[in-house]
Write an enzyme that holds these catalytic residues in place. Structure first.
Site, PDB file in Angstrom:
ATOM      1  N   ASP A   1     -34.656 -11.432  37.749  1.00 62.79           N
ATOM      2  CA  ASP A   1     -35.609 -11.125  36.017  1.00 62.79           C
ATOM      3  C   ASP A   1     -34.475 -10.442  35.519  1.00 62.79           C
ATOM      4  OD1 ASP A   1     -36.833 -10.256  33.428  1.00 62.79           O
ATOM      5  OD2 ASP A   1     -38.097 -11.367  34.140  1.00 62.79           O
TER       6      ASP A   1
ATOM      7  N   SER B   1     -17.816 -25.892  30.952  1.00 55.69           N
ATOM      8  CA  SER B   1     -16.878 -25.948  32.011  1.00 55.69           C
ATOM      9  C   SER B   1     -18.719 -25.826  33.384  1.00 55.69           C
ATOM     10  CB  SER B   1     -17.072 -24.688  32.741  1.00 55.69           C
ATOM     11  OG  SER B   1     -15.654 -24.587  31.366  1.00 55.69           O
TER      12      SER B   1
ATOM     13  N   GLU C   1     -15.811 -11.597  16.662  1.00 57.60           N
ATOM     14  CA  GLU C   1     -17.842 -12.514  16.300  1.00 57.60           C
ATOM     15  C   GLU C   1     -17.651 -14.026  17.120  1.00 57.60           C
ATOM     16  OE1 GLU C   1     -20.433 -11.789  16.106  1.00 57.60           O
ATOM     17  OE2 GLU C   1     -21.088 -13.205  15.362  1.00 57.60           O
TER      18      GLU C   1
ATOM     19  N   HIS D   1     -26.593 -19.075   3.905  1.00 57.56           N
ATOM     20  CA  HIS D   1     -25.989 -19.983   4.855  1.00 57.56           C
ATOM     21  C   HIS D   1     -25.723 -19.266   6.386  1.00 57.56           C
ATOM     22  CE1 HIS D   1     -25.151 -23.929   7.260  1.00 57.56           C
ATOM     23  NE2 HIS D   1     -23.516 -23.524   6.479  1.00 57.56           N
TER      24      HIS D   1
ATOM     25  N   ARG E   1     -12.378 -23.123  -1.549  1.00 55.62           N
ATOM     26  CA  ARG E   1     -14.061 -23.346  -0.979  1.00 55.62           C
ATOM     27  C   ARG E   1     -14.685 -22.063  -2.052  1.00 55.62           C
ATOM     28  NH1 ARG E   1     -13.217 -18.477   4.229  1.00 55.62           N
ATOM     29  NH2 ARG E   1     -16.071 -18.936   3.932  1.00 55.62           N
TER      30      ARG E   1
ATOM     31  N   HIS F   1     -13.436 -10.928  14.147  1.00 58.79           N
ATOM     32  CA  HIS F   1     -12.667 -12.219  15.496  1.00 58.79           C
ATOM     33  C   HIS F   1     -12.976 -11.959  16.376  1.00 58.79           C
ATOM     34  CE1 HIS F   1     -10.146 -15.533  15.712  1.00 58.79           C
ATOM     35  NE2 HIS F   1      -9.612 -14.826  16.438  1.00 58.79           N
TER      36      HIS F   1
ATOM     37  N   TYR G   1     -14.911 -15.569  18.586  1.00 58.69           N
ATOM     38  CA  TYR G   1     -15.297 -15.858  19.862  1.00 58.69           C
ATOM     39  C   TYR G   1     -16.756 -16.074  21.010  1.00 58.69           C
ATOM     40  CZ  TYR G   1     -10.079 -16.519  19.664  1.00 58.69           C
ATOM     41  OH  TYR G   1      -9.342 -17.262  18.431  1.00 58.69           O
TER      42      TYR G   1
ATOM     43  N   LYS H   1      -7.571 -24.240  28.924  1.00 54.46           N
ATOM     44  CA  LYS H   1      -9.400 -24.855  29.362  1.00 54.46           C
ATOM     45  C   LYS H   1      -9.089 -26.272  28.821  1.00 54.46           C
ATOM     46  CE  LYS H   1     -11.277 -20.421  28.535  1.00 54.46           C
ATOM     47  NZ  LYS H   1     -12.714 -20.856  29.804  1.00 54.46           N
TER      48      LYS H   1
ATOM     49  N   SER I   1     -30.170  -5.803  18.070  1.00 56.90           N
ATOM     50  CA  SER I   1     -30.810  -6.427  18.991  1.00 56.90           C
ATOM     51  C   SER I   1     -29.626  -6.848  19.537  1.00 56.90           C
ATOM     52  CB  SER I   1     -31.638  -7.654  18.692  1.00 56.90           C
ATOM     53  OG  SER I   1     -31.051  -8.445  18.500  1.00 56.90           O
ATOM     54  N   SER I   2     -28.237  -7.322  19.409  1.00 56.66           N
ATOM     55  CA  SER I   2     -27.016  -7.843  19.979  1.00 56.66           C
ATOM     56  C   SER I   2     -26.957  -6.997  20.452  1.00 56.66           C
ATOM     57  CB  SER I   2     -25.835  -7.989  19.085  1.00 56.66           C
ATOM     58  OG  SER I   2     -26.674  -9.256  17.739  1.00 56.66           O
TER      59      SER I   2
ATOM     60  N   HIS J   1      -5.483 -12.719  11.226  1.00 58.51           N
ATOM     61  CA  HIS J   1      -5.166 -13.601  10.240  1.00 58.51           C
ATOM     62  C   HIS J   1      -5.889 -14.459   9.700  1.00 58.51           C
ATOM     63  CE1 HIS J   1      -7.024 -15.610  14.177  1.00 58.51           C
ATOM     64  NE2 HIS J   1      -7.410 -15.335  12.903  1.00 58.51           N
ATOM     65  N   HIS J   2      -7.039 -13.372   9.333  1.00 61.23           N
ATOM     66  CA  HIS J   2      -8.479 -13.644   8.343  1.00 61.23           C
ATOM     67  C   HIS J   2      -6.957 -13.493   6.894  1.00 61.23           C
ATOM     68  CE1 HIS J   2     -10.731 -15.443  11.288  1.00 61.23           C
ATOM     69  NE2 HIS J   2     -10.733 -14.056  12.170  1.00 61.23           N
TER      70      HIS J   2
ATOM     71  N   THR K   1      -6.361 -21.348  25.148  1.00 59.26           N
ATOM     72  CA  THR K   1      -6.979 -22.249  24.564  1.00 59.26           C
ATOM     73  C   THR K   1      -6.692 -23.375  25.047  1.00 59.26           C
ATOM     74  OG1 THR K   1      -7.606 -20.995  22.677  1.00 59.26           O
ATOM     75  CG2 THR K   1      -8.241 -22.720  22.323  1.00 59.26           C
TER      76      THR K   1
ATOM     77  N   TRP L   1     -20.839 -14.792   3.371  1.00 61.49           N
ATOM     78  CA  TRP L   1     -20.769 -14.385   4.698  1.00 61.49           C
ATOM     79  C   TRP L   1     -20.496 -13.081   4.843  1.00 61.49           C
ATOM     80  CZ3 TRP L   1     -19.330 -13.536   9.724  1.00 61.49           C
ATOM     81  CH2 TRP L   1     -18.165 -13.954  10.516  1.00 61.49           C
TER      82      TRP L   1
END
Lengths: 533, 478, 289, 64
Positions: free
Chosen positions: A110, A273, A260, A81, A455, A258, A262, A336, A174-175, A307-308, A333, A146
């Site tokens: 293009d 926006s 990622e 998931h 979790r 991290h 964002y 924004k 790909s990315s 921080h993770h 943040t 994950w």
């Protein structure tokens, strides 16, 4: 390969031909709109697959005890998931939107490298095909979350982990190619007069996102390569017996991870926006500070990864550094969010479906941001870490954050893509069902997390039962309401009232200057840009 | 006094977040806990929570006001401003100020949490798939703590008890008002040891040790769980801490040591196949069924079946070896640190006779004990025993004293039939100075010394004697 | 800012999807091979051959389009942006491994040896002391190397080779841009290629020595693991760079590239300089310190 | 050199996320990209160093 593909007529008017007929249009295309559509359809398919897995999880968690699935399979579901939603649903959706909109927003004919663009897309179905295939292998699919922490994902992993690693490599290829294409397009393909500070914010946020992708996807490739070496070639990167460290995995992973997260939210900022000024009929407040805040968030994302990992037992100095740096993210943040609200202030607002999703984004993303601030406080994080509080937090920023922004974007630009006006009734129904479903699902998770539910467990103690039942009901409401979305999009493609070129009253930008639906080729000659952005 | 104030403040915050008493039972908020640290953490949590609520009220308040009053349907006309440096500076500086204010107490609490010095008791906590091992380093007390909720409760075949999934067979017993240092590590994958009431959560990393500490202020039972995904049964490895008075703690230590001694004695007893099977089933369900499944069929691709497997019906030595030493690089752990010899013998017997395996073989605790007596250990212990019991006559270099005590270098007895050698040591040689050592030395010591004699001083016969052979020695008939 | 000339958007192409299928076959085959299944090797082989065919055709096509004059200066810039950001992504790939090396040397190994914040970990590894290069591993599962490669022998030679090759490549570039003769360009290119090949040969010999004489292998603990990971991936990049330069030289011999239009040449040169810089980092942090 | 310091100033304000429209116009008409990239890198490094110094300071205080 035949060389007949290039013919002399291309010199004269090679932009005038329309799409090819049949399947070959999709397999062989070089058109940014076709590729954008494929990304979006692929993302929708993955969203439904990943969502079904979430429903398996929520169904099992409806009551304490084991009813539907065994713990081993439950872990495969949580892992798949997460992987599918992150790499298969959210990221391709944003790339799809970039493909469709970036060239139109900057007045380019293009993408910069159209053939490579198609390659970037077509890798994905194969990568995810391989990933999904692992479900049918001996030992089952990846079951280590994950975030795939070693050594659970190396020494103790099922054999299918090898295919998982190669699938991640393919997604990375790909990315990176997709991101390079977007950077080249934005830097090199702008129409004359489209200066950097005139670019719509969606383009800006994607430019910065693309940099993040190019910087961190190779790091992910590096870490999975080290896993592969530990599993098959006897190295000891993540094994203390050879002088390695399992925590090293987490450092490298989160150095990717991290930024990622964002990557999954910055384009959403760009979308919101674009939408809020349109429906507030007022220019975006603080355009420049929005750009700077995005850049600043992107920079900070590189120095907060640990921080993770507050509970892995880092030295105290490291713990403090990452706590302080993380708290600072709240500043840009906050800027924004304040800017969006200042944009609404004294505007002339209407509440069409895209606006509803965008407003829900602002509110619910802010809630997720505030719980993020709580998580940044390291001593408190010892209590929150790896509980449902964290699950609630990141689902608030990813579901009503990233996913709602994608829904908003689809509703906002759908008339431009299909040429048909939106079915507002179905759109609003979808919005309210999703909004209610999302909150019923994820809000109670804050409480069960604080009360102590870890979790990634298939079964739980009795005191968590009531809220889990509520969350499961919410998940099914949210999940099923996405079928309204699917129906609505298909209906819109097939029929509907003709949409005007500028179908939203307050909309601004080059994409609204071309007819709806947008012609197969837009801006074969660059448009003239006015002073306004 | 300070403590009381904290509790008061804590319960005040608690009351504010719990709209009704019923909600309190459900546990809506983080527990205040029973340590000074847990109360600081709780107060940090509540402070930041209210800060967030305040920010949300202000921000959403302005937003909703705007959404209501600045609607087109109310005839609002849009203004034209799109920047204001003053406002932007203000809404940058205010968050920074709030953050700095939050950073100070957070850093203070964190620094306190990171000081495990001056601990009175050290407990090493080791995470296993899927149980915890507790070693009281100063007491030489060590045990495993397994989930005690029954499979039937998990599979909804029986009523779930009050502490469903939060109960274990052996509690981690700790004294109150004592600084306890935890040394956390893991045997296989990363686990994380968490007790919310102590505000201690720390990852257990294989190969590394993390430190943490606590001073529990109130006797009671505090429950937590593993919080790092550690494989299939991650949800089934709870932590239960029982805090007791210092006196009760001392009494508990004495009891558990006595229990351990009693258990060691059991190994000497003669076990019948039936007894082993009964005991074995218990052990199997506790230690093996999670992976190999209660029916012995395993999980294809992940955990091998035992039913009709080459290990379980094949060579018994290989079977014992894999249980005792595990299989490196796989999820199969070495059980020598987790189970007693009796338990391992019982479970191996069970595996060889359950589910139609029916080999009819019983494995005795002694056979298990043999596993830990490899050549090196036999030789090391043997040399020691030799020096103590034999060297006086046979001399340290094994040359003996000619005419009085025979030499042992290259002689028939040590180079020839091993049975005769064992027999002479166990039963002595009637009519000579050679005593029967069976009453003076343990079977392990005899096995060691015989092995030593056969391999020292250039004898190098190469064979070795297992303690179980000596223990069951009845004059040479096997 | 973009030019006003029309941008060339290629028509439909079968190449991308064929490349995706080839990539899938390679990945699936490699996965199968590592898991010891019967189909693995052959699938990987088919995938790799297909990939070579696709890449050959693809580049051929781009060259052909370039010769037909379909590409504007703007297209040239797109290629340049593409190549520079690709190289940046490669830098980050190596950064992950350099980061690993620094982390292990600064934190993990000292902790295991009883030094620093987590020195208490040494309880689990009695008798282990931290040292770098790590000659004795903490556990029995891995046995450390008996010797290591001295930086002042082959690695120093390799450094000289690669640095020299960067110069010879620049001579070729200068000759191409500033009107040197084509023979001159080609000559310098072959010299560069030769230096690359000799480097690879030396590196191969060094690996042979490491495995046979020093017991320095992938399995010899974290020193061997980081050593081979960093130098191995670098070696793979040198191999790729050398192949690219051979192709470029052959194209030069066929008369491709002019003084103002030689993106393929430049991209290869950038790549080669990048590989060179990575080597300097390796030489300093893997061999010397 | 002057424009470099003005780039520093602008980069600093971009770190805070606050910048006036006028200054921004000024940057984008007269600024050189290389100055912005350089000042961005310098300030990013400086920022990391500042946070590290704060941590050191906090730890020094805690020792007392």
């Amino acid at each position: 390969m035949s060389t007949a593909d290039i013919t002399a007529e291309h010199h004269d008017d090679h932009h005038d031909h329309g799409p090819a007929k049949g399947l070959s249009r999709w397999f062989f295309t070089t058109n940014h709109k076709d590729i954008g559509s494929m990304y979006l359809w692929f993302s929708l398919a993955m969203f439904l697959v990943g969502g079904s897995m979430a429903l398996v999880i929520r169904a099992e968690l409806f009551q304490p005890g084991l009813q539907l699935v065994e713990p081993g399979f439950f872990n495969q579901m949580t892992t798949m998931h997460g992987l599918i939603m992150v790499f298969g649903a959210v990221m391709p959706a944003f790339v799809g939107l970039a493909n469709w909109m970036v060239p139109m927003m900057i007045g380019a004919p293009d993408m910069a490298l159209p053939r490579m663009n198609n390659w970037s897309f077509w890798i994905l179905p194969f990568a995810f095909g391989m990933l999904l295939l692992t479900l049918f292998m001996d030992g089952g699919a990846p079951n280590f979350g994950w975030t795939f922490y070693a050594p659970l994902s190396t020494t103790y992993a099922p054999d299918s982990v090898t295919f998982f690693i190669f699938a991640v490599h393919m997604m990375g290829v790909s990315s990176i190619m997709g991101a390079i294409n977007i950077v080249a397009t934005i830097l090199n393909m702008r129409a004359p007069g489209m200066t950097l500070m005139k670019m719509p914010l969606f383009v800006w946020t994607w430019l910065i996102t693309a940099y993040l992708l190019i910087a961190v996807m190779p790091v992910l490739a590096g870490v999975v390569t080290m896993m592969l070496m530990d599993i098959h070639f006897g190295t000891s990167f993540f094994d203390a017996a050879g002088g390695g460290d399992p925590v090293l995995f987490q450092h490298v992973f989160w150095f990717f991870g991290h930024p990622e997260v964002y990557i999954m939210i910055l384009p959403a900022f760009g979308i919101v926006s674009a939408i809020i000024p349109t429906f507030a009929r007022k220019q975006l407040f603080g355009y420049a500070s929005m750009v700077y805040a995005t850049a600043s968030i992107a920079f900070l994302s590189f120095i907060v990864w640990a921080h993770h990992m507050f509970t892995v037992g880092m030295p105290l100095a490291g713990e403090l550094f990452f706590m302080f740096a993380t708290m600072l993210i709240a500043v840009p943040t906050g800027v924004k969010v304040f800017n969006w609200i200042a944009t609404m202030w004294r505007g002339s607002m209407t509440f069409e479906t895209p606006m509803l999703f965008a407003l829900a984004f602002v509110i619910l993303f802010t809630i997720g941001g505030l719980s993020g601030l709580m998580l940044a406080i390291a001593p408190a994080d010892f209590q929150y870490h790896d509980t449902y509080f964290v699950v609630a937090h990141f689902h608030y920023v990813l579901v009503p954050g990233a996913i709602f922004s994608i829904m908003a974007a689809v509703y906002y630009w759908l008339p431009k893509w299909t040429g048909h006006q939106l079915n507002e009734g179905a759109g609003k129904f979808h919005f309210w069902m999703s909004f209610i479903g999302v909150n019923i699902t994820f809000f109670p998770m804050h409480f069960i997390g604080l009360a102590g539910m870890p979790r990634r467990i298939p079964d739980y103690a009795l005191q968590f039962a009531d809220f889990n039942a509520i969350a499961s009901v919410g998940a099914f409401i949210f999940g099923l309401s996405q079928l309204i979305f699917v129906w609505n999009v298909i209906q819109n493609i097939r029929s509907g009232k003709k949409a005007e070129a500028k179908c939203w009253e307050g909309a601004e930008g080059l994409e609204w200057s071309v007819p709806s639906p947008a012609p197969y080729h837009t801006f074969t000659t660059p448009p003239q840009i006015e002073g306004a952005k | 006094m300070e403590t009381r104030k904290n509790i008061l403040r804590g319960s005040l915050f608690g009351a504010l977040t719990m709209p009704s008493a019923a909600f309190a039972e459900w546990g809506l908020n983080m527990p205040v806990g029973v340590t000074e640290i847990s109360r600081s953490v709780f107060s940090l949590h509540m402070t930041i929570f209210w800060v967030c609520v305040a920010i949300a009220v202000v921000v959403f308040g302005v937003m909703f006001y705007s959404m209501f009053h600045h609607r087109k349907s109310r005839g609002a006309k849009s203004a034209h401003f799109h920047e204001n440096t003053t406002v932007e500076v203000i809404w940058t500086i205010i968050p920074v100020a709030i953050l700095v204010a939050m950073a100070v107490p957070s850093a203070a609490t964190l620094i306190e949490m990171y000081d495990p010095s001056d601990a009175e008791i050290d407990v090493q906590i080791t995470g296993y798939q899927w149980k915890w091992k507790y070693d009281y380093l100063d007491e030489e007390v060590s045990f495993f703590s397994n989930l005690s909720t029954s499979r039937d409760a998990i599979y909804n075949a029986e009523q779930k008890g009050e502490n469903y999934l939060l109960e274990v067979d052996k509690h981690l017993v700790l004294p109150v008002d004592t600084k306890i240092r935890f040394l956390l590590t893991a045997n296989d994958v990363i686990h994380s040891w968490w007790v919310p009431d102590l505000a201690v959560k720390k990852d257990a990393i294989p190969g590394f040790i993390n430190e943490s500490w606590t001073i529990i202020e109130k006797p009671g039972i505090y429950r937590g769980q593993c919080t790092e995904l550690c494989g299939k049964d991650h949800g089934y490895m709870p932590v239960v801490v029982e805090a007791v008075s210092k006196e009760d703690y001392a009494a508990w230590v004495a009891t558990i040591k006595a229990e351990a001694a009693a258990k060691a004695d059991l190994a000497g007893k003669t076990w019948t196949l039936d007894e082993l099977m009964t005991e074995g089933e218990q052990v199997y369900l506790k230690a093996c069924a999670a992976c190999h499944m209660p029916n012995g069929e395993g999980l294809p691709g992940a955990f091998p079946a035992l039913k009709n497997s080459p290990i379980a019906v094949g060579d018994v030595a290989a079977h014992i070896d894999i249980v005792v030493n595990g299989k490196p690089g796989t999820a199969m752990q070495a059980y020598k640190d987790q189970l007693s010899a009796v338990e391992m013998a019982a479970v191996i017997t069970y595996e060889r006779n359950a589910w139609g395996n029916n080999t009819g073989e019983a494995v005795t605790p002694n056979q298990i004990a043999d596993m830990s007596w490899d050549m090196d250990r036999l030789m090391t212990v043997g040399e020691e025993v030799y020096g103590k019991a034999c060297a006086a006559c046979h001399q340290p270099n094994g040359q003996g004293i000619p005419g009085a005590f025979p030499g042992l270098v290259g002689t028939d007895i040590v180079m020839g039939d091993i049975g005769a050698h064992i027999d002479i040591v166990v039963n002595g040689k009637a009519g000579s100075a050679m005593q029967a050592f069976k009453d003076q030395l343990s079977p392990e010591e005899i096995a060691a010394v015989v092995t030593y004699e056969r391999n020292a001083w250039g004898n190098n016969v190469g064979d070795s004697v297992k303690p179980s052979t000596v223990a069951s020695w009845n004059g040479g008939e096997k | 800012m973009s030019a006003t000339t029309e941008y060339y958007v290629p028509a439909q192409s079968r190449l991308p999807i064929l490349a995706s299928i080839a990539l899938f076959l390679m990945a699936f085959g490699a996965g199968g091979m590592l898991n010891e299944s019967s189909y693995g090797g052959i699938t990987l082989l088919v995938g790799a051959l297909a990939m070579i065919a696709v890449v050959y055709t693809w580049f051929g096509k781009v060259i052909e389009e370039s010769h037909q004059g379909l590409y504007s200066a703007q297209m040239d810039r797109s290629f340049r942006w593409g190549m520079s950001w690709f190289i940046f992504s490669e830098v980050m790939f190596f950064a992950a491994f350099f980061g690993t090396l620094f982390y292990v040397r600064t934190f993990a190994v000292p902790w295991l040896g009883g030094e620093g914040d987590k020195g208490v970990s040494n309880m689990l590894w009695e008798g282990f002391t931290a040292q770098w290069p790590l000659m004795e591993t903490p556990g029995d599962k891995f046995s450390g190397p008996e010797g290591i490669i001295s930086p002042w022998a082959l690695p120093l030679v390799n450094t000289v080779l690669l640095v020299t090759s960067s110069f010879t490549l620049t001579f070729a570039h200068k000759a191409l841009v500033h009107g040197g003769t084509r023979e001159n360009v080609i000559k310098w290119m072959w010299v560069t290629v030769a230096l690359g090949v000799v480097f690879l040969f030396c590196q191969g010999y060094e690996y042979y020595e490491a495995y046979t004489h020093y017991g320095l292998t992938l399995q010899s603990g974290i020193y061997g693991a980081t050593f081979f990971m960093l130098t191995g991936f670098h070696g793979a990049h040198v191999t790729l760079g050398t192949i690219m330069m051979i192709i470029i030289t052959l194209r030069l011999m066929k008369g491709h590239f002019t003084a103002d239009n030689h993106f393929g040449f430049e991209a290869t040169a950038w790549y080669w300089h990048f590989v060179d810089v990575v080597w300097i980092g390796l030489f300093i942090f893997v061999y010397v310190f | 050199m002057n424009s470099f310091f003005s780039a520093m100033r602008s980069t600093l304000s971009s770190f805070l996320g606050v910048q006036s429209e006028k200054q921004r116009e000024e940057d984008f008409t007269n600024g050189k990209p290389i100055h912005f990239i350089a000042s961005g890198l310098i300030l990013a490094a400086a920022f990391v160093v500042v946070v590290m110094l704060v941590v050191e300071g906090v730890l020094a205080l805690a020792q007392k």
